[in-house]
Write a protein that holds these residues in place. Structure first.
Motif, PDB file in Angstrom:
ATOM      1  N   ALA A   1      47.774  40.922  30.073  1.00 46.07           N
ATOM      2  CA  ALA A   1      47.699  42.055  31.003  1.00 46.07           C
ATOM      3  C   ALA A   1      46.261  42.273  31.457  1.00 46.07           C
ATOM      4  O   ALA A   1      46.004  42.683  32.580  1.00 46.07           O
ATOM      5  N   ASN A   2      45.315  41.980  30.572  1.00 43.57           N
ATOM      6  CA  ASN A   2      43.904  42.088  30.941  1.00 43.57           C
ATOM      7  C   ASN A   2      43.412  40.889  31.725  1.00 43.57           C
ATOM      8  O   ASN A   2      42.525  41.010  32.554  1.00 43.57           O
TER       9      ASN A   2
ATOM     10  N   ALA B   1      45.491  37.502  33.126  1.00 42.73           N
ATOM     11  CA  ALA B   1      46.689  36.654  33.160  1.00 42.73           C
ATOM     12  C   ALA B   1      46.337  35.172  33.168  1.00 42.73           C
ATOM     13  O   ALA B   1      47.206  34.331  32.957  1.00 42.73           O
ATOM     14  N   ARG B   2      45.063  34.828  33.391  1.00 42.97           N
ATOM     15  CA  ARG B   2      44.685  33.417  33.400  1.00 42.97           C
ATOM     16  C   ARG B   2      43.929  32.998  32.147  1.00 42.97           C
ATOM     17  O   ARG B   2      43.344  31.911  32.099  1.00 42.97           O
TER      18      ARG B   2
ATOM     19  N   ARG C   1      56.469  38.568  35.917  1.00 44.81           N
ATOM     20  CA  ARG C   1      55.643  37.660  36.699  1.00 44.81           C
ATOM     21  C   ARG C   1      54.174  37.838  36.364  1.00 44.81           C
ATOM     22  O   ARG C   1      53.764  38.844  35.827  1.00 44.81           O
ATOM     23  N   PHE C   2      53.413  36.796  36.688  1.00 47.51           N
ATOM     24  CA  PHE C   2      51.968  36.871  36.592  1.00 47.51           C
ATOM     25  C   PHE C   2      51.474  37.305  37.962  1.00 47.51           C
ATOM     26  O   PHE C   2      51.794  36.658  38.959  1.00 47.51           O
ATOM     27  N   THR C   3      50.724  38.395  38.006  1.00 44.50           N
ATOM     28  CA  THR C   3      50.392  38.952  39.307  1.00 44.50           C
ATOM     29  C   THR C   3      48.952  39.450  39.362  1.00 44.50           C
ATOM     30  O   THR C   3      48.138  39.104  38.504  1.00 44.50           O
ATOM     31  N   LEU C   4      48.666  40.251  40.379  1.00 42.90           N
ATOM     32  CA  LEU C   4      47.300  40.671  40.674  1.00 42.90           C
ATOM     33  C   LEU C   4      47.190  42.186  40.656  1.00 42.90           C
ATOM     34  O   LEU C   4      48.158  42.895  40.929  1.00 42.90           O
ATOM     35  N   GLU C   5      46.008  42.681  40.306  1.00 43.08           N
ATOM     36  CA  GLU C   5      45.674  44.075  40.550  1.00 43.08           C
ATOM     37  C   GLU C   5      44.606  44.041  41.634  1.00 43.08           C
ATOM     38  O   GLU C   5      43.560  43.435  41.446  1.00 43.08           O
ATOM     39  N   VAL C   6      44.885  44.683  42.771  1.00 45.53           N
ATOM     40  CA  VAL C   6      43.962  44.592  43.902  1.00 45.53           C
ATOM     41  C   VAL C   6      43.427  45.966  44.297  1.00 45.53           C
ATOM     42  O   VAL C   6      43.985  46.997  43.921  1.00 45.53           O
ATOM     43  N   ASP C   7      42.335  45.953  45.060  1.00 44.29           N
ATOM     44  CA  ASP C   7      41.778  47.177  45.618  1.00 44.29           C
ATOM     45  C   ASP C   7      42.385  47.388  46.998  1.00 44.29           C
ATOM     46  O   ASP C   7      41.996  46.745  47.965  1.00 44.29           O
TER      47      ASP C   7
ATOM     48  N   ARG D   1      47.392  51.765  35.893  1.00 44.36           N
ATOM     49  CA  ARG D   1      47.518  50.530  35.113  1.00 44.36           C
ATOM     50  C   ARG D   1      48.915  49.972  35.236  1.00 44.36           C
ATOM     51  O   ARG D   1      49.887  50.726  35.173  1.00 44.36           O
ATOM     52  N   PRO D   2      49.032  48.671  35.401  1.00 43.17           N
ATOM     53  CA  PRO D   2      50.347  48.077  35.617  1.00 43.17           C
ATOM     54  C   PRO D   2      51.190  47.981  34.349  1.00 43.17           C
ATOM     55  O   PRO D   2      52.405  48.002  34.426  1.00 43.17           O
TER      56      PRO D   2
END
Lengths: 154, 154
Positions: free
Chosen positions: B13-14, B16-17, B49-55, B142-143
């Motif tokens: 979660a912190n 994903a890669r 899924r593996f995803t993104l946190e975006v601005d 937070r996701p």
DNA sequence: CTTGAAAGATCTGTAAA
DNA sequence: TTTACAGATCTTTCAAG
């Protein structure tokens, strides 16, 4: 930040572990060019982190609720904000317009966990009033909002 | 689904890669064992899924709003749900308890984009009434919600 | 779950547009 | 400034125990 960048963000939002090769094939770029763009997206702050989308039910969080909060008149607002930001059950918390001060999205194992949460807010003198709205089911929940990839923007 | 799995989810979660090697070092497991656990977490649906946190500000979405929706009495609810789920501006939409039917979290480039959105809901005969609450600032977002990891796995 | 080796992906440096 | 390429490094995957 051009259309290619947005396509890359779209691809990574769907699969953050997509290989540079595959992304490159999708946007007609070499793997290194893709790598360079992702690096820039990260350093410029567009991409905040690579993260997960999880099933909170399976993780034991059966309850999703929105808690509307009216801050006590004498509450220390920045103290409230750091408390709520560090609380593990709080997924989101926004300062909002309208009758309430804040809206917090919280995830709890059971309904019974909500009352102690409110009690703690009250004990810390943050809370004047509150209203809790339960989510019964979710029609959609996506971490990333993107414009349809048809335009340019800065 | 033991404590090691939860630790792995926390790490991913912190980031994903994160490599299997690094995750393995953090949870005292070989890379292959970590790989196998992640595979199980994905196939069992814990990891969606593996995803993104975006601005979203940088991406041009300056406005975050919560739209409370009272469905029209004659609205086709499942049609409404698929419409709202496929609408690009809608980040979340939940069926909720209380005075309103649904709560939708929407992201828009400008304030002016909200009215056409409501107009479309009305034109499609989904909407009886609505109330829009704007988010002025975000204290936390937070996701992934996880229980505090209190023990070691071994 | 671990080991070890093969296959594949990523990263770095250099050159070119 | 951005992209392309090639070699080195790291990661992932697979088979065997």
């Amino acid at each position: 930040m051009d259309i290619t960048d947005k396509k890359i963000i779209g691809i990574l939002a769907n699969d953050a572990r997509a290989s540079l090769t595959d992304i490159g094939a999708a946007v007609d770029l070499s793997p290194s060019a893709v790598n360079e763009r992702i690096r820039r997206l990260v350093t410029s702050g567009v991409i905040r982190r690579f993260t997960l989308e999880v099933d909170h039910r399976i993780l034991g969080f059966d309850v999703l609720a929105f808690v509307w909060i009216a801050l006590a008149t004498d509450a220390d607002e920045s103290e409230f904000r750091s408390f709520i930001a560090s609380h593990p059950a709080v997924a989101e918390c926004h300062h909002v317009t309208g009758a309430w001060s804040y809206c917090a999205k919280v995830r709890m194992p059971t309904l019974g966990d909500i009352e102690p949460f409110l009690a703690e807010l009250k004990a810390r003198r943050y809370l004047a009033r509150s209203e809790t709205v339960l989510a019964l089911s979710t029609a959609t929940e996506r971490p990333v909002t993107l414009p349809p990839a048809t335009r340019r923007s800065g």
